[in-house]
Design a protein around this motif. Structure first.
Motif, mmCIF file in Angstrom:
data_model
loop_
_atom_site.group_PDB
_atom_site.id
_atom_site.type_symbol
_atom_site.label_atom_id
_atom_site.label_comp_id
_atom_site.label_asym_id
_atom_site.label_seq_id
_atom_site.Cartn_x
_atom_site.Cartn_y
_atom_site.Cartn_z
ATOM 1 N N GLU A 31 0.810 -1.211 0.000
ATOM 2 C CA GLU A 31 0.000 0.000 0.000
ATOM 3 C C GLU A 31 0.851 1.273 0.000
ATOM 4 N N ALA A 32 2.168 1.140 -0.063
ATOM 5 C CA ALA A 32 3.057 2.306 0.020
ATOM 6 C C ALA A 32 2.949 3.189 -1.220
ATOM 7 N N LYS A 33 3.026 4.495 -0.975
ATOM 8 C CA LYS A 33 2.942 5.486 -2.060
ATOM 9 C C LYS A 33 4.301 5.736 -2.706
ATOM 10 N N ASP A 34 5.369 5.636 -1.920
ATOM 11 C CA ASP A 34 6.706 5.932 -2.413
ATOM 12 C C ASP A 34 7.725 5.265 -1.489
ATOM 13 N N LEU A 35 8.996 5.488 -1.775
ATOM 14 C CA LEU A 35 10.053 4.837 -1.000
ATOM 15 C C LEU A 35 10.007 5.221 0.473
ATOM 16 N N ARG A 36 9.767 6.478 0.761
ATOM 17 C CA ARG A 36 9.699 6.919 2.155
ATOM 18 C C ARG A 36 8.561 6.202 2.878
ATOM 19 N N ASP A 37 7.404 6.161 2.250
ATOM 20 C CA ASP A 37 6.250 5.492 2.850
ATOM 21 C C ASP A 37 6.515 4.000 3.012
ATOM 22 N N LEU A 38 7.236 3.413 2.074
ATOM 23 C CA LEU A 38 7.600 2.003 2.173
ATOM 24 C C LEU A 38 8.405 1.760 3.450
ATOM 25 N N GLY A 39 9.387 2.622 3.721
ATOM 26 C CA GLY A 39 10.188 2.485 4.934
ATOM 27 C C GLY A 39 9.368 2.685 6.191
ATOM 28 N N VAL A 40 8.477 3.660 6.178
ATOM 29 C CA VAL A 40 7.602 3.903 7.329
ATOM 30 C C VAL A 40 6.740 2.671 7.577
ATOM 31 N N ARG A 41 6.229 2.082 6.516
ATOM 32 C CA ARG A 41 5.394 0.891 6.653
ATOM 33 C C ARG A 41 6.208 -0.302 7.153
ATOM 34 N N TYR A 42 7.473 -0.384 6.775
ATOM 35 C CA TYR A 42 8.355 -1.442 7.276
ATOM 36 C C TYR A 42 8.506 -1.308 8.791
ATOM 37 N N VAL A 43 8.746 -0.096 9.252
ATOM 38 C CA VAL A 43 8.877 0.159 10.690
ATOM 39 C C VAL A 43 7.555 -0.142 11.386
ATOM 40 N N PRO A 63 7.775 7.650 16.235
ATOM 41 C CA PRO A 63 8.793 6.886 15.495
ATOM 42 C C PRO A 63 8.564 6.877 13.980
ATOM 43 N N GLU A 64 7.314 6.757 13.550
ATOM 44 C CA GLU A 64 7.049 6.708 12.107
ATOM 45 C C GLU A 64 7.380 8.039 11.442
ATOM 46 N N GLU A 65 6.987 9.130 12.079
ATOM 47 C CA GLU A 65 7.296 10.451 11.523
ATOM 48 C C GLU A 65 8.800 10.689 11.518
ATOM 49 N N THR A 66 9.466 10.245 12.575
ATOM 50 C CA THR A 66 10.918 10.411 12.655
ATOM 51 C C THR A 66 11.606 9.625 11.558
ATOM 52 N N PHE A 67 11.169 8.377 11.347
ATOM 53 C CA PHE A 67 11.772 7.593 10.276
ATOM 54 C C PHE A 67 11.489 8.235 8.919
ATOM 55 N N GLY A 68 10.279 8.726 8.712
ATOM 56 C CA GLY A 68 9.936 9.389 7.449
ATOM 57 C C GLY A 68 10.840 10.574 7.176
ATOM 58 N N ALA A 69 11.122 11.361 8.215
ATOM 59 C CA ALA A 69 12.021 12.513 8.060
ATOM 60 C C ALA A 69 13.437 12.047 7.739
ATOM 61 N N LEU A 70 13.889 11.005 8.414
ATOM 62 C CA LEU A 70 15.219 10.442 8.172
ATOM 63 C C LEU A 70 15.322 9.936 6.735
ATOM 64 N N ALA A 71 14.319 9.211 6.283
ATOM 65 C CA ALA A 71 14.328 8.683 4.912
ATOM 66 C C ALA A 71 14.313 9.820 3.895
ATOM 67 N N GLY A 72 13.605 10.896 4.205
ATOM 68 C CA GLY A 72 13.562 12.041 3.297
ATOM 69 C C GLY A 72 14.909 12.703 3.131
ATOM 70 N N VAL A 73 15.721 12.668 4.168
ATOM 71 C CA VAL A 73 17.061 13.249 4.100
ATOM 72 C C VAL A 73 17.986 12.359 3.273
ATOM 73 N N ILE A 74 17.858 11.057 3.464
ATOM 74 C CA ILE A 74 18.775 10.117 2.813
ATOM 75 C C ILE A 74 18.378 9.819 1.368
ATOM 76 N N PHE A 75 17.088 9.593 1.128
ATOM 77 C CA PHE A 75 16.641 9.181 -0.199
ATOM 78 C C PHE A 75 15.806 10.264 -0.851
ATOM 79 N N ARG A 76 16.334 10.804 -1.914
ATOM 80 C CA ARG A 76 15.607 11.764 -2.739
ATOM 81 C C ARG A 76 15.584 11.196 -4.151
#
Length: 192
Positions: free
Chosen positions: A76-88, A171-184
């Motif tokens: 159900e993920a919209k993009d890579l960031r959401d995929l990581g949030v869903r993994y967490v 935690p989910e918002e924090t991971f989303g922010a972290l993923a946004g910094v690393i993966f563009r």
């Protein structure tokens, strides 16, 4: 009247899996015993072996189920960031599955259902990282390492507490922010 417990149970397979997940969530996979699970389910000590054969068979069934749940969550993920949030999110919602899935030494490596379920999940992640960087294999490892590492640190309570880096953050918002910094997406400028 016999004092021996019966092999018959409404859904013994599910009852044993549920009891196993409870044990693993509380005490880890090392605490798992088929004999104890049979006692919890109210059946003879040999009954679980009819469904799982042995401890590795039971753990393989748990891992296979976990990969199915993870694939459904990631699908159900919209993009890579959401995929990581869903993994967490999956790791937090299913900590016992998460503990078992990534320990191949506990599992039957030749189990075809496990291999297929694992590959479906990995394929979803590989597809999601294709547009991020020049080397998809490196992107795959980086994205998986980041989400898995964050989830593992979260589940082991290394990120929370009064001195933890989350410091009350979601935690989910924090991971989303972290993923946004690393993966563009490729070509997106850094905001540094």
């Amino acid at each position: 009247m016999s004092t021996e417990r019966s092999y018959h149970h409404g859904d013994l397979r599910r009852a044993v899996l549920t009891a196993a997940l409870d044990v693993i969530a509380a005490n880890g996979p090392a605490a798992l015993s088929l004999r104890d699970l049979a006692r919890r389910a109210g059946v003879s000590h040999a009954a679980p072996a009819h469904h799982f054969k042995d401890r590795p068979g039971l753990l393989t069934a748990i891992a296979t189920e976990g990969y199915g749940l993870l694939s459904a969550t990631l699908g159900e993920a919209k993009d890579l960031r959401d995929l990581g949030v869903r993994y967490v999110r999956f790791a937090v919602a299913h900590p016992a599955h998460f503990q078992v899935m990534f320990h191949p030494e506990l599992l039957r490596p030749d189990d075809s259902e496990l291999r297929a379920a694992r590959e479906r999940t990995r394929s979803m992640l590989r597809t999601a990282v294709e547009d991020h960087g020049d080397d998809p294999a490196i992107g795959f490892m980086a994205a998986w390492s980041m989400a898995h590492g964050f989830a593992t640190l979260l589940l082991s309570h290394n990120l929370d507490g009064p001195d933890g880096p989350l410091d009350g953050r979601n935690p989910e918002e924090t991971f989303g922010a972290l993923a946004g910094v690393i993966f563009r997406p490729a070509g997106t400028p850094s905001t540094d």
